[in-house]
Scaffold this motif. Structure first.
Motif, PDB file in Angstrom:
ATOM      1  N   ALA A  34       0.823  -1.204   0.000  1.00  0.00           N
ATOM      2  CA  ALA A  34       0.000   0.000   0.000  1.00  0.00           C
ATOM      3  C   ALA A  34       0.855   1.252   0.000  1.00  0.00           C
ATOM      4  CB  ALA A  34      -0.927   0.002   1.212  1.00  0.00           C
ATOM      5  N   ARG A  35       2.030   1.163   0.593  1.00  0.00           N
ATOM      6  CA  ARG A  35       2.927   2.312   0.635  1.00  0.00           C
ATOM      7  C   ARG A  35       3.626   2.551  -0.699  1.00  0.00           C
ATOM      8  NH1 ARG A  35       5.498   0.662   6.499  1.00  0.00           N
ATOM      9  NH2 ARG A  35       3.950   1.727   7.813  1.00  0.00           N
ATOM     10  N   ARG A  36       3.604   1.552  -1.565  1.00  0.00           N
ATOM     11  CA  ARG A  36       4.302   1.676  -2.846  1.00  0.00           C
ATOM     12  C   ARG A  36       3.409   2.187  -3.967  1.00  0.00           C
ATOM     13  NH1 ARG A  36       6.337  -3.508  -1.352  1.00  0.00           N
ATOM     14  NH2 ARG A  36       4.909  -4.481  -2.846  1.00  0.00           N
ATOM     15  N   ARG A  37       2.093   2.201  -3.754  1.00  0.00           N
ATOM     16  CA  ARG A  37       1.164   2.576  -4.813  1.00  0.00           C
ATOM     17  C   ARG A  37       0.351   3.800  -4.439  1.00  0.00           C
ATOM     18  NH1 ARG A  37       0.744  -3.195  -4.837  1.00  0.00           N
ATOM     19  NH2 ARG A  37       1.418  -4.100  -6.818  1.00  0.00           N
ATOM     20  N   THR A  38      -0.037   4.540  -5.440  1.00  0.00           N
ATOM     21  CA  THR A  38      -0.883   5.715  -5.228  1.00  0.00           C
ATOM     22  C   THR A  38      -2.273   5.459  -5.801  1.00  0.00           C
ATOM     23  OG1 THR A  38      -0.299   6.756  -7.329  1.00  0.00           O
ATOM     24  CG2 THR A  38       1.112   7.233  -5.427  1.00  0.00           C
ATOM     25  N   VAL A  39      -3.221   6.269  -5.382  1.00  0.00           N
ATOM     26  CA  VAL A  39      -4.579   6.188  -5.914  1.00  0.00           C
ATOM     27  C   VAL A  39      -4.565   6.484  -7.412  1.00  0.00           C
ATOM     28  CG1 VAL A  39      -6.879   7.232  -5.834  1.00  0.00           C
ATOM     29  CG2 VAL A  39      -5.632   6.794  -3.704  1.00  0.00           C
ATOM     30  N   ALA A  40      -3.719   7.406  -7.828  1.00  0.00           N
ATOM     31  CA  ALA A  40      -3.633   7.758  -9.251  1.00  0.00           C
ATOM     32  C   ALA A  40      -3.282   6.539 -10.102  1.00  0.00           C
ATOM     33  CB  ALA A  40      -2.593   8.859  -9.458  1.00  0.00           C
ATOM     34  N   GLU A  41      -2.432   5.668  -9.592  1.00  0.00           N
ATOM     35  CA  GLU A  41      -2.067   4.461 -10.334  1.00  0.00           C
ATOM     36  C   GLU A  41      -3.287   3.581 -10.579  1.00  0.00           C
ATOM     37  OE1 GLU A  41       1.724   2.427  -9.191  1.00  0.00           O
ATOM     38  OE2 GLU A  41       1.791   4.013  -7.679  1.00  0.00           O
ATOM     39  N   ARG A  60      -1.054   7.876  -1.149  1.00  0.00           N
ATOM     40  CA  ARG A  60      -0.710   6.453  -1.228  1.00  0.00           C
ATOM     41  C   ARG A  60      -1.904   5.655  -0.733  1.00  0.00           C
ATOM     42  NH1 ARG A  60       4.189   7.657   2.055  1.00  0.00           N
ATOM     43  NH2 ARG A  60       3.137   6.345   3.577  1.00  0.00           N
ATOM     44  N   LEU A  61      -1.947   4.385  -1.097  1.00  0.00           N
ATOM     45  CA  LEU A  61      -3.080   3.554  -0.701  1.00  0.00           C
ATOM     46  C   LEU A  61      -3.174   3.379   0.807  1.00  0.00           C
ATOM     47  CD1 LEU A  61      -3.186   0.783  -3.450  1.00  0.00           C
ATOM     48  CD2 LEU A  61      -4.319   3.001  -3.379  1.00  0.00           C
ATOM     49  N   ASP A  62      -2.053   3.530   1.514  1.00  0.00           N
ATOM     50  CA  ASP A  62      -2.112   3.415   2.974  1.00  0.00           C
ATOM     51  C   ASP A  62      -2.521   4.735   3.614  1.00  0.00           C
ATOM     52  OD1 ASP A  62       0.392   4.552   2.197  1.00  0.00           O
ATOM     53  OD2 ASP A  62       1.128   4.231   4.243  1.00  0.00           O
ATOM     54  N   GLN A  63      -2.719   5.767   2.800  1.00  0.00           N
ATOM     55  CA  GLN A  63      -3.081   7.081   3.340  1.00  0.00           C
ATOM     56  C   GLN A  63      -4.520   7.478   3.015  1.00  0.00           C
ATOM     57  OE1 GLN A  63      -0.086   9.395   1.297  1.00  0.00           O
ATOM     58  NE2 GLN A  63       1.210   9.496   3.117  1.00  0.00           N
ATOM     59  N   ILE A  64      -5.079   6.961   1.936  1.00  0.00           N
ATOM     60  CA  ILE A  64      -6.405   7.387   1.503  1.00  0.00           C
ATOM     61  C   ILE A  64      -7.457   7.065   2.558  1.00  0.00           C
ATOM     62  CG2 ILE A  64      -6.834   5.227   0.246  1.00  0.00           C
ATOM     63  CD1 ILE A  64      -7.997   8.750  -0.804  1.00  0.00           C
TER      64      ILE A  64
END
Length: 210
Positions: free
Chosen positions: A20-27, A63-67
């Motif tokens: 989750a820390r490596r990917r963003t919502v935009a991706e 990031r996915l761990d932040q959304i």
């Protein structure tokens, strides 16, 4: 961690926080736009909506761990200052579909869909109850230069005829544009639509055939 991931961990569901820390919502949005959207009948409009998110929505940079749901609420409230509630509702539906697909089909490390935890804007479910008056109809026909005894030549004249057919049949714009002579049965007064919104064929009765 945001509630979307923390709530799943509290339930004993394993969530890959490192991923989750490596990917963003935009991706996620870009992948959905490129892989899933092109297969839809609403591809053009959905692509525009996703690109608008990518250009203007701050939450896509998370990031996915932040959304978290609060990010969606902030975007929703700001967007409501720009467009009507129905438009925001439609855009939220697109975003929700992306998150749901990413979780169920791609195994993305999201606890829950953050859009599902945010209330839709008030007024988004407003009933469409517009009825065309005779004055309305005549105004449109005048602008399109429609004449009953005149074969259409210009695009605007065709619009006038399409407008009348739409009123008589309640066909959607896309259905009208895809009508073919092979699906027209003047003797029996109906047309067959082979490519409708839900993917099924449909027979549409005609009130008259000139």
């Amino acid at each position: 961690f945001p509630v979307t991931i923390r709530s799943k961990q509290d339930q004993g569901v394993e969530v890959d926080v490192k991923a989750a820390r490596r990917r963003t919502v935009a991706e996620l949005f870009e992948r959905y736009r490129d892989e899933i959207t092109p297969n839809k009948k609403t591809a053009r409009g959905e692509t525009n909506t996703i690109n608008r998110f990518l250009r203007n929505a701050e939450f896509v940079f998370r990031r996915l761990d932040q959304i978290k749901p609060e990010d969606i609420r902030v975007w929703r409230d700001h967007r409501l200052t720009q467009v009507d509630p129905q438009s925001v509702h439609r855009e939220m539906t697109v975003a929700s579909s992306i998150f749901t697909h990413a979780i169920k089909e791609w195994g993305m490390p999201l606890g829950v869909n953050p859009v599902m935890m945010v209330k839709r804007p008030a007024g988004a479910d407003k009933v469409r109850n517009k009825r065309w008056s005779e004055d309305d109809i005549q105004a449109v026909l005048k602008v399109t230069n429609w004449h009953e005894d005149q074969e259409p030549v210009t695009i605007m004249e065709y619009v006038g005829w399409a407008f009348l057919i739409a009123i008589e049949t309640a066909m959607r714009q896309g259905e009208l544009c895809k009508l073919r002579i092979g699906g027209f049965f003047p003797v029996d007064r109906y047309v067959i639509l082979h490519d409708t919104k839900n993917g099924d064929s449909r027979t549409v009765p005609l009130s008259f055939v000139s």
